[in-house]
Design an enzyme around this catalytic site. Structure first.
Site, PDB file in Angstrom:
ATOM      1  CG  ASN A  45     -40.360  -1.682  51.418  1.00  0.00           C
ATOM      2  OD1 ASN A  45     -39.801  -2.356  52.279  1.00  0.00           O
ATOM      3  ND2 ASN A  45     -40.875  -2.232  50.346  1.00  0.00           N
ATOM      4  CB  ILE A  46     -44.763   1.695  54.784  1.00  0.00           C
ATOM      5  CG1 ILE A  46     -43.796   1.396  55.939  1.00  0.00           C
ATOM      6  CG2 ILE A  46     -46.222   1.512  55.204  1.00  0.00           C
ATOM      7  CD1 ILE A  46     -43.809   2.443  57.035  1.00  0.00           C
ATOM      8  CD  GLU A  47     -45.081  -2.353  48.316  1.00  0.00           C
ATOM      9  OE1 GLU A  47     -44.013  -2.564  47.733  1.00  0.00           O
ATOM     10  OE2 GLU A  47     -46.056  -3.131  48.235  1.00  0.00           O
ATOM     11  CB  CYS A  56     -38.478   4.450  49.841  1.00  0.00           C
ATOM     12  SG  CYS A  56     -39.177   4.559  48.182  1.00  0.00           S
ATOM     13  CD  GLU A  58     -33.945   3.656  50.247  1.00  0.00           C
ATOM     14  OE1 GLU A  58     -33.339   3.066  49.336  1.00  0.00           O
ATOM     15  OE2 GLU A  58     -35.192   3.579  50.381  1.00  0.00           O
ATOM     16  CB  CYS A  87     -36.452   5.493  44.205  1.00  0.00           C
ATOM     17  SG  CYS A  87     -37.215   6.506  45.497  1.00  0.00           S
ATOM     18  CB  CYS A  90     -34.828   7.598  48.503  1.00  0.00           C
ATOM     19  SG  CYS A  90     -36.326   6.794  49.109  1.00  0.00           S
TER      20      CYS A  90
END
Length: 136
Positions: A45-47, A56, A58, A87, A90
């Site tokens: 994940n990369i916010e 996300c 996935e 989620c 995804c």
């Protein structure tokens, strides 16, 4: 080439999770996507501070694989601190390519909590097969 075991996929997802950028949620996620021909693509994940552009793990794995020309997937291992499920976004993205994808949910210690299918996680999913190409 020998197909990786579930544990090898989980280990690859744990390794991918170490690259996560999650300064806002503090929720580390890693994924390892297995292609039909035995390749494994990791993702984390990369916010973003504005949240909407966050990706996300996935989807990161799917995007990496698709960008390399892959289109057929057989399994994905997803790891989080509590074996959280993908989620909805995804689930929809994975359904685009692999409605029958096997999904392995594990915690960051490698303990498997659930092995299921994408169809079970996204019943009555909408995919390319629902579009009638004859309509304009």
């Amino acid at each position: 080439m020998t197909e990786p075991s579930d544990q090898q996929l989980i280990d690859a997802a744990i390794a991918a999770s170490q690259h996560a950028y999650m300064p806002y949620s503090n929720y580390r996620v890693g994924a390892a996507l297995l292609t039909a021909d035995g390749q494994v693509y990791g993702g984390c994940n990369i916010e973003s501070v504005s949240f909407t552009p966050t990706v996300c793990a996935e989807r990161a794995a799917v995007f990496k694989a698709v960008s390399e020309g892959e289109r057929a997937f057989s399994a994905i291992a997803v790891v989080t601190r509590d074996a959280g499920s993908p989620c909805g976004v995804c689930r929809q993205m994975m359904y685009e390519f692999a409605p029958d994808l096997r999904v392995i949910l594990a915690d960051l210690n490698g303990n498997v909590h659930l092995v299921t299918t994408l169809r079970e996680l996204l019943p009555h999913g909408f995919g390319p097969m629902h579009l009638d190409e004859s309509e304009s």
